[in-house]
Motif scaffolding. Structure first.
Motif, PDB file in Angstrom:
ATOM      1  N   ILE A 145       0.873  -1.182   0.000  1.00 40.44           N
ATOM      2  CA  ILE A 145       0.000   0.000   0.000  1.00 40.44           C
ATOM      3  C   ILE A 145       0.903   1.223   0.000  1.00 40.44           C
ATOM      4  O   ILE A 145       1.756   1.371   0.880  1.00 40.44           O
ATOM      5  CB  ILE A 145      -0.919   0.013   1.238  1.00 40.44           C
ATOM      6  N   GLU A 175      -4.435   6.955  -4.089  1.00 37.39           N
ATOM      7  CA  GLU A 175      -5.486   7.449  -4.986  1.00 37.39           C
ATOM      8  C   GLU A 175      -5.079   8.747  -5.671  1.00 37.39           C
ATOM      9  O   GLU A 175      -5.680   9.154  -6.655  1.00 37.39           O
ATOM     10  CB  GLU A 175      -6.796   7.642  -4.224  1.00 37.39           C
ATOM     11  N   GLY A 205      -9.094   4.661   0.322  1.00 36.95           N
ATOM     12  CA  GLY A 205      -8.595   3.897   1.464  1.00 36.95           C
ATOM     13  C   GLY A 205      -9.300   2.568   1.660  1.00 36.95           C
ATOM     14  O   GLY A 205      -8.696   1.601   2.138  1.00 36.95           O
ATOM     15  N   SER A 224       0.697   7.609   6.297  1.00 38.51           N
ATOM     16  CA  SER A 224       0.683   8.353   7.558  1.00 38.51           C
ATOM     17  C   SER A 224       0.620   7.397   8.746  1.00 38.51           C
ATOM     18  O   SER A 224       0.144   6.260   8.627  1.00 38.51           O
ATOM     19  CB  SER A 224      -0.522   9.291   7.581  1.00 38.51           C
ATOM     20  N   THR A 227      -3.035   6.181   9.409  1.00 39.66           N
ATOM     21  CA  THR A 227      -3.499   5.056   8.585  1.00 39.66           C
ATOM     22  C   THR A 227      -2.727   3.791   8.955  1.00 39.66           C
ATOM     23  O   THR A 227      -3.281   2.697   8.938  1.00 39.66           O
ATOM     24  CB  THR A 227      -3.326   5.368   7.085  1.00 39.66           C
ATOM     25  N   ALA A 230      -4.520   2.006  11.550  1.00 35.47           N
ATOM     26  CA  ALA A 230      -5.721   1.321  11.040  1.00 35.47           C
ATOM     27  C   ALA A 230      -5.312   0.042  10.304  1.00 35.47           C
ATOM     28  O   ALA A 230      -5.966  -1.004  10.440  1.00 35.47           O
ATOM     29  CB  ALA A 230      -6.492   2.258  10.107  1.00 35.47           C
ATOM     30  N   PHE A 375       4.775  18.766   6.355  1.00 43.95           N
ATOM     31  CA  PHE A 375       4.687  18.323   4.959  1.00 43.95           C
ATOM     32  C   PHE A 375       4.525  19.493   3.995  1.00 43.95           C
ATOM     33  O   PHE A 375       3.697  19.471   3.075  1.00 43.95           O
ATOM     34  CB  PHE A 375       3.529  17.327   4.801  1.00 43.95           C
ATOM     35  N   PHE A 439      16.171   0.969   5.605  1.00 43.36           N
ATOM     36  CA  PHE A 439      15.408   2.213   5.731  1.00 43.36           C
ATOM     37  C   PHE A 439      14.145   1.925   6.523  1.00 43.36           C
ATOM     38  O   PHE A 439      13.386   1.019   6.183  1.00 43.36           O
ATOM     39  CB  PHE A 439      15.041   2.703   4.322  1.00 43.36           C
TER      40      PHE A 439
END
Ligand code: NAD
Length: 500
Positions: A145, A175, A205, A224, A227, A230, A375, A439
């Motif tokens: 993802i 998206e 999502g 993030s 997310t 979740a 950001f 990383f």
């Protein structure tokens, strides 16, 4: 009444995901949006493809991956234009991103067999009659993802290593950047056309959530921290392992013996490349008192010269996610309300969809601009009394992704004390392009590692095999052992390990 389309804001209409340029709003493409059944079908097809992909072995996989690498290298200007059209990223930044991705595919392809392939292990006293064998077998199907900010190198950091390890991949791109994801998957199909080893599922999502529950063997998530939580919660239902590459609030430390011009140059690039939309972007700088003012002057001088706009040659493009502009504005306003000063830019620099370079100083440590991921092309520079304060400030963060140190006599020691996965000394962000180096972050920046040997092992499971070569002299794993055998074991262990 037709809904007004916000430039750059993806939408799903009539079963298609529509992407558009963040500044002009020009439609970039329409991609069939996956529903739960389509995601499940992709995973089922990937399962069959993975058996074929495993079966062709390391050498054949390496050949295919290297052909894909070459194809991307030869068509990198085409891909850079796709990135520019869809995400608004300046073409030069896109080229640098693709170059790093090509390096990663090359490294993963060349080193998978050495890192993951079969090896014999040494035996120990009580296992001397056995040989030990270790290999790292592919997991099966990996769900990747991805985010939009580095839509090529970030997913490739998982995809290339997962494929090289022998897995099939189902990729859910952001998206905001479906066209870029589609380009990667289409070009892979040009070199691996037999089976759907790398597939794509498009959508918002909910499609990522469907992938988490679709029976994949691992989810590699980049996005993030919110997310990421979740994703982890969803994967917990099926004990699906996860790799989480999440956000950051990376700091740079400038010591009193640093080359200030070099530090300023790296700071401006590290903070403002990709209009500051980098997980490892430099968002905070702690500068020792003696060199603070000279450093700030050098940063402002350089940042003020950056060009902003939609021309492919501009150095800063638009903010890709329309909603992010509000976050950047809030951070700047809040910092100034709390006593910080904008020595470049400031509230007036926020001109959607662009944000012009902004340098903030004297920002209290509890401000959002100093603690949360901004950001945007903004940087907070704060004065510190000594190196211990610089390190304490740097580490007082829930994030811990990367970081940078500028200095000479103690720079490496300082780098070691930073609570993060990576640090670059006398440069910024360089570890991301280093194929050999792992990383990943700590804390809210996530866990697990992409890139390098750790990145290959992230997509494989260790398989241990023992093989009996002779009868046991010290039989441990049998009820047939006698009291004399047990006495010999005691003697042998004492002789071997009892001395101090
Ligand atoms: P995001 O979390 O909004 O979205 C990331 C991906 O997750 C998208 O593909 C999205 O569709 C999907 N998603 C959304 N909800 C989901 C759910 N419930 N289940 C599964 N998937 C879901 O992040 P973003 O805005 O695309 O990316 C920016 C963030 O990514 C920043 O925080 C940045 O720091 C981070 N990032 C981290 C790294 C890293 O390597 N650590 C690299 C690049 C970006």
């Amino acid at each position: 009444m037709t809904a007004v389309r916000i430039p750059g804001q993806p939408e799903v209409a009539d079963g298609f995901l529509i992407s558009s340029h963040p500044a002009t709003g020009a439609e970039v493409g329409r991609f069939p949006a996956a529903d739960d059944a389509a995601v499940a079908a992709a995973v089922t097809a990937a399962r069959a493809a993975s058996a074929w992909w495993v079966g062709i072995g390391h050498a054949q996989r390496r050949r295919r991956l290297l052909r894909w690498r070459s194809l991307i290298a030869n068509r990198m200007t085409e891909l850079a234009e796709v990135i520019n059209r869809e995400g608004g990223k300046p073409v030069a930044d896109a080229v640098v991103e693709i170059a790093a991705a090509v390096e990663h595919i090359d490294w993963a392809a060349h080193h998978a067999k050495r890192v993951l392939g079969h090896r014999r292990t040494r035996t120990r006293l009580v296992t001397a009659e056995f040989s030990g064998h270790l290999e790292y077998q592919p997991l099966g199907v990996v769900g990747v993802i991805g985010p939009w900010n580095y839509p090529v190198v970030t997913p490739i950091g998982s995809i290339a290593y997962a494929l090289a390890a022998g897995n099939a991949v189902v990729f859910k791109p952001s998206e905001y950047t479906p066209g870029i994801g589609q380009w990667l998957v289409d070009t892979f199909a040009e070199v691996v056309g037999e089976h759907p080893v790398l597939q794509i599922v498009h959508g918002l999502g909910d499609v990522g959530a469907a992938l988490c529950g679709a029976g994949v063997d691992k989810i590699a998530f980049t996005g993030s921290s919110r997310t990421g939580r979740a994703v982890m919660a969803a994967c917990a239902q099926t004990l699906t392992p996860v790799l989480i590459e999440a956000g950051g609030k990376d700091a740079m430390i400038v010591d009193d013996d640093a080359d200030l011009e070099a530090a300023a140059e790296a700071c401006v690039w590290g903070a403002m490349t990709n209009a500051g939309q980098s997980c490892i972007g430099i968002e905070r700088v702690y500068v020792l008192d003696a060199v603070h003012d000279a450093f700030v002057t050098a940063v402002v001088d350089r940042a003020a010269r950056l060009s902003v706009g939609t021309d492919p040659t501009d150095q800063l493009g638009p903010i890709t996610m329309p909603g992010q502009v509000d976050v950047i504005r809030r951070h700047i306003d809040d910092a100034i309300a709390a006593g910080g000063r904008a020595v470049l830019g400031g509230p007036a620099a926020v001109r959607p969809p662009f944000v012009h370079p902004t340098v903030l100083v004297d920002v209290p440590h509890d401000c959002a601009a100093a603690r949360e991921e901004t950001f945007g092309p903004t940087v907070v520079i704060n004065r510190v009394a000594d190196i211990d304060e610089a390190i304490a400030r740097t580490n007082d963060s829930r994030y811990g992704l990367g970081g940078a140190v500028f200095g000479k006599r103690r720079a490496i020691a300082v780098a070691r004390r930073i609570r993060s996965g990576m640090v670059s000394v006398n440069s910024a962000l360089t570890f991301a392009g280093f194929s050999e180096l792992p990383f990943g972050g700590v804390g809210d920046s996530g866990f697990g590692r992409i890139h390098g040997e750790d990145g290959l092992k992230e997509f494989a499971r260790a398989k241990a095999i023992t093989y009996r070569r002779a009868p046991s002299l010290l039989p441990t794993t049998t009820f047939d052992r006698t009291a004399a055998d047990v006495a010999r074991i005691v003697t042998a262990i004492r002789l071997r390990y009892g001395r101090w």
